[in-house]
Design a protein around this motif. Structure first.
Motif, mmCIF file in Angstrom:
data_model
loop_
_atom_site.group_PDB
_atom_site.id
_atom_site.type_symbol
_atom_site.label_atom_id
_atom_site.label_comp_id
_atom_site.label_asym_id
_atom_site.label_seq_id
_atom_site.Cartn_x
_atom_site.Cartn_y
_atom_site.Cartn_z
ATOM 1 N N LEU A 177 0.828 -1.205 0.000
ATOM 2 C CA LEU A 177 0.000 0.000 0.000
ATOM 3 C C LEU A 177 0.862 1.254 0.000
ATOM 4 O O LEU A 177 0.644 2.187 -0.787
ATOM 5 N N GLN A 178 1.832 1.274 0.902
ATOM 6 C CA GLN A 178 2.679 2.456 1.038
ATOM 7 C C GLN A 178 3.440 2.732 -0.258
ATOM 8 O O GLN A 178 3.603 3.891 -0.663
ATOM 9 N N TYR A 179 3.875 1.686 -0.923
ATOM 10 C CA TYR A 179 4.609 1.834 -2.185
ATOM 11 C C TYR A 179 3.766 2.565 -3.225
ATOM 12 O O TYR A 179 4.218 3.534 -3.851
ATOM 13 N N PHE A 180 2.532 2.106 -3.417
ATOM 14 C CA PHE A 180 1.671 2.718 -4.429
ATOM 15 C C PHE A 180 1.198 4.111 -4.016
ATOM 16 O O PHE A 180 1.101 5.023 -4.844
ATOM 17 N N LEU A 181 0.911 4.292 -2.714
ATOM 18 C CA LEU A 181 0.421 5.594 -2.246
ATOM 19 C C LEU A 181 1.491 6.672 -2.393
ATOM 20 O O LEU A 181 1.194 7.812 -2.759
ATOM 21 N N GLU A 182 2.719 6.330 -2.103
ATOM 22 C CA GLU A 182 3.801 7.305 -2.237
ATOM 23 C C GLU A 182 4.020 7.679 -3.704
ATOM 24 O O GLU A 182 4.297 8.832 -4.031
ATOM 25 N N LYS A 183 3.873 6.689 -4.581
ATOM 26 C CA LYS A 183 4.051 6.962 -6.012
ATOM 27 C C LYS A 183 2.987 7.911 -6.535
ATOM 28 O O LYS A 183 3.255 8.772 -7.361
ATOM 29 N N LYS A 184 1.745 7.761 -6.010
ATOM 30 C CA LYS A 184 0.625 8.511 -6.585
ATOM 31 C C LYS A 184 0.143 9.650 -5.700
ATOM 32 O O LYS A 184 -0.843 10.321 -6.021
ATOM 33 N N GLN A 185 0.811 9.845 -4.538
ATOM 34 C CA GLN A 185 0.420 10.929 -3.622
ATOM 35 C C GLN A 185 -1.079 10.850 -3.343
ATOM 36 O O GLN A 185 -1.820 11.813 -3.526
ATOM 37 N N LYS A 186 -1.508 9.702 -2.868
ATOM 38 C CA LYS A 186 -2.927 9.400 -2.685
ATOM 39 C C LYS A 186 -3.194 9.063 -1.222
ATOM 40 O O LYS A 186 -2.294 8.634 -0.502
ATOM 41 N N HIS A 187 -4.437 9.281 -0.764
ATOM 42 C CA HIS A 187 -4.856 8.921 0.590
ATOM 43 C C HIS A 187 -5.955 7.872 0.513
ATOM 44 O O HIS A 187 -6.813 7.929 -0.368
ATOM 45 N N VAL A 188 -5.925 6.895 1.428
ATOM 46 C CA VAL A 188 -6.981 5.880 1.461
ATOM 47 C C VAL A 188 -7.588 5.798 2.861
ATOM 48 O O VAL A 188 -6.962 6.160 3.857
ATOM 49 N N THR A 189 -8.825 5.301 2.893
ATOM 50 C CA THR A 189 -9.541 5.042 4.139
ATOM 51 C C THR A 189 -9.745 3.542 4.254
ATOM 52 O O THR A 189 -10.398 2.931 3.402
ATOM 53 N N ILE A 190 -9.175 2.956 5.290
ATOM 54 C CA ILE A 190 -9.222 1.504 5.465
ATOM 55 C C ILE A 190 -10.308 1.155 6.474
ATOM 56 O O ILE A 190 -10.327 1.693 7.597
ATOM 57 N N LEU A 191 -11.217 0.267 6.097
ATOM 58 C CA LEU A 191 -12.272 -0.222 6.987
ATOM 59 C C LEU A 191 -12.009 -1.685 7.308
ATOM 60 O O LEU A 191 -11.844 -2.506 6.396
ATOM 61 N N VAL A 192 -11.988 -2.010 8.588
ATOM 62 C CA VAL A 192 -11.694 -3.383 9.008
ATOM 63 C C VAL A 192 -12.682 -3.803 10.092
ATOM 64 O O VAL A 192 -12.856 -3.103 11.093
ATOM 65 N N GLY A 193 -13.303 -4.962 9.893
ATOM 66 C CA GLY A 193 -14.055 -5.613 10.958
ATOM 67 C C GLY A 193 -13.199 -6.749 11.477
ATOM 68 O O GLY A 193 -12.568 -7.467 10.692
ATOM 69 N N THR A 194 -13.139 -6.935 12.788
ATOM 70 C CA THR A 194 -12.243 -7.957 13.342
ATOM 71 C C THR A 194 -12.967 -8.859 14.324
ATOM 72 O O THR A 194 -13.804 -8.407 15.100
ATOM 73 N N SER A 195 -12.627 -10.142 14.269
ATOM 74 C CA SER A 195 -13.134 -11.084 15.270
ATOM 75 C C SER A 195 -12.076 -11.328 16.332
ATOM 76 O O SER A 195 -12.277 -12.141 17.240
ATOM 77 N N GLY A 196 -10.936 -10.655 16.228
ATOM 78 C CA GLY A 196 -9.912 -10.810 17.248
ATOM 79 C C GLY A 196 -8.558 -10.279 16.837
ATOM 80 O O GLY A 196 -8.084 -9.262 17.346
ATOM 81 N N ASP A 197 -7.912 -10.956 15.881
ATOM 82 C CA ASP A 197 -6.524 -10.636 15.551
ATOM 83 C C ASP A 197 -6.346 -9.727 14.346
ATOM 84 O O ASP A 197 -5.326 -9.038 14.225
ATOM 85 N N THR A 198 -7.314 -9.704 13.423
ATOM 86 C CA THR A 198 -7.147 -8.903 12.202
ATOM 87 C C THR A 198 -6.953 -7.433 12.536
ATOM 88 O O THR A 198 -6.098 -6.756 11.948
ATOM 89 N N GLY A 199 -7.742 -6.907 13.463
ATOM 90 C CA GLY A 199 -7.699 -5.481 13.771
ATOM 91 C C GLY A 199 -6.336 -5.012 14.218
ATOM 92 O O GLY A 199 -5.796 -4.029 13.691
ATOM 93 N N SER A 200 -5.743 -5.728 15.181
ATOM 94 C CA SER A 200 -4.444 -5.286 15.703
ATOM 95 C C SER A 200 -3.352 -5.441 14.646
ATOM 96 O O SER A 200 -2.474 -4.580 14.516
ATOM 97 N N SER A 201 -3.395 -6.516 13.863
ATOM 98 C CA SER A 201 -2.394 -6.698 12.806
ATOM 99 C C SER A 201 -2.526 -5.608 11.746
ATOM 100 O O SER A 201 -1.522 -5.076 11.252
#
Length: 486
Positions: free
Chosen positions: A124-148
């Motif tokens: 993500l960081q590679y492409f965002l830096e190339k294109k000077q773009k901002h993203v909004t990440i949405l995550v639902g977690t049952s335990g471990d996904t959120g912290s990772s």
């Protein structure tokens, strides 16, 4: 390499397009239009590689050098694994009675999701830096996904992450690993609902195409192809570690036992199998057994409610990645997938077509474990090896322990009959240190590393989402407010 939706009504995209998407615009999931096939010589060559090098080889098959030059890809993956505690990134523990445990949890949050998300964060960081773009990440977690997910993007100026956790359904440690991250780009919501319920507002926002486009919404749940791609390497590494010899033709089979919730890891296994890796896959679940019922009976239907179990990260009723597996087994039949998934979305009940069910049951074995089964597996593993299993890893160990020994090669069990002589590898998705209550219930003493002990003294921050509140609208308002500072 192009990626297409499992439902066929969205245009093809390249890896960058799949990376920055959640669900495809037609509600499906992105999959490679073509699965690369590996011959025996390539597998023998790969067998000498480290886990880190295997990830690079796998990713290079799905990310073109035009998008990310190979040297850059290698650097991104090296950077992703720089914070892992084990020198080999992952580690195989060979225990008594043929129990091989592949420890996938040596990352920052002590969970297997650190492996794929650390790489995805770098991509993500590679492409965002190339294109000077901002993203909004949405995550639902049952335990471990959120912290990772949080750890993979914390502090990044071109990403804001919004994480919904099911209050009371995660362990205290899992929750603290999210709520103690005090960063301007990290926004944690404690929702009074279960894992499936927190997915609904996220789906609603992604379905609002104008809103999703305006705020560059994307997901880091295992709907994101990048996570599946990296996890393919788990299966290759497990195979090479456990196969007795690669000097024979055909190559020997290794059974890989996969604790399964949303189905991302087992999907990665199916793709590895399709690539030519000679593995037999076993999907093991807790009492939320929709995948087990689907494999055994073709019954992809919801139960009355989600059951709270010791293996809490697997307390999932709608394993969305099953759609990817069915698409793969149907011969990429998008028309069939669209029909089946639309039927399921309406009734939450689906009987698989006979031919598709037959292919599924040929591809996967399955087993379900009760909390009592989990406790017994944890106790036995400790008694025999002085080795602590997390409850999710114990679901896999339960399957192993329930198989017949060498003197009884074939015996019908509640799970499945299988030849014990086939090498077996159980994937271990998390460290036992994250599940103190489960350890105590098994009469075992938790061994807490200092990184986890320190969490209880740290400042926390989260926003409550009460039952009855419009969670989707609350998220909209937060995203719109955060956008004012971009």
């Amino acid at each position: 390499m192009e990626y297409v939706s499992t439902r066929g009504d969205a245009g093809a995209v390249d890896f960058e397009g799949a990376l920055f998407s959640g669900y495809a615009p037609d509600g499906g999931l992105f999959m490679p239009q073509h699965i690369p096939s590996l011959d025996g010589d390539t597998l023998r060559r790969w067998s000498r590689l480290s886990y880190r090098e295997l990830v690079k080889e796998v990713c290079s098959l799905f990310i073109t050098a035009e998008l990310v030059p190979r040297s850059t890809l290698n650097d991104l993956i090296d950077r992703a694994f720089s914070r892992f505690r084990h020198k080999d990134v992952v580690h195989l523990s060979r225990l008594k009675d043929g129990l091989n445990v592949l420890e996938l949890w040596h990352g920052v949050t002590f969970a297997f999701k650190d492996l794929s998300l650390s790489c995805t964060g770098q991509f993500l960081q590679y492409f965002l830096e190339k294109k000077q773009k901002h993203v909004t990440i949405l995550v639902g977690t049952s335990g471990d996904t959120g912290s990772s997910a949080i750890e993979s993007v914390r502090g990044q100026k071109n990403m804001d992450i919004f994480v919904l956790l099911p209050k009371g359904f995660c362990t205290q440690i899992q929750e603290l690993q999210m709520t103690t991250v005090i960063e301007d780009n990290v926004h944690v919501f404690a929702a009074h609902g279960n894992s499936d319920e927190i997915d609904e507002p996220i789906k609603e926002l992604f379905a609002d195409v104008d809103f999703a486009r305006k705020y560059n919404l994307m997901s880091l749940n295992s709907v994101n192809w990048s996570r599946i791609m990296v996890q393919i390497a788990h299966h290759f590494y497990a195979y090479f570690q456990c196969a007795p010899s690669l000097d024979t033709t055909p190559l020997p089979v290794v059974e890989i036992v996969v604790p399964t919730g949303g189905g991302g890891n087992i999907t990665a296994g199916c793709i590895a199998q399709k690539m030519g890796l000679p593995i037999q896959l076993v999907a093991v679940v807790n009492s939320n057994d929709i995948i087990h019922r689907t494999v055994q009976h073709g019954d992809f239907s919801l139960s009355d409610s989600v059951k709270a179990t010791l293996a809490s990260a697997m307390d999932i009723q709608e394993p969305y990645n099953v759609e990817r597996i069915l698409w793969l087994l149907s011969g990429s039949n998008s028309c069939l997938m669209k029909t089946l998934m639309e039927r399921f979305n309406v009734s939450k009940s689906l009987k698989l077509p006979e031919d598709l069910h037959r292919k599924l049951s040929e591809t996967l074995r399955s087993c379900s474990a009760s909390d009592e089964d989990i406790v017994r597996a944890m106790q036995r593993c400790w008694e025999e090896n002085h080795y602590l299993l997390c409850p999710h890893s114990a679901v896999a160990a339960h399957y192993h322990y329930s198989q017949p020994d060498g003197a009884r090669l074939h015996q019908k069990l509640s799970c499945f009959s299988f030849l014990f002589s086939t090498p077996r590898c159980c994937l271990a998705p998390a460290s036992a240190a994250k599940f103190q209550d489960a350890l105590l219930r098994a009469g075992l003493v938790p061994q807490l590393p200092p990184e986890i002990t320190a969490l209880t003294a740290m400042e926390t921050r989260s926003t409550p989402l009460e039952r009855g509140e419009d969670w989707a609208q609350a998220l909209r308002e937060w995203i719109e407010a955060m956008a004012q500072r971009w």
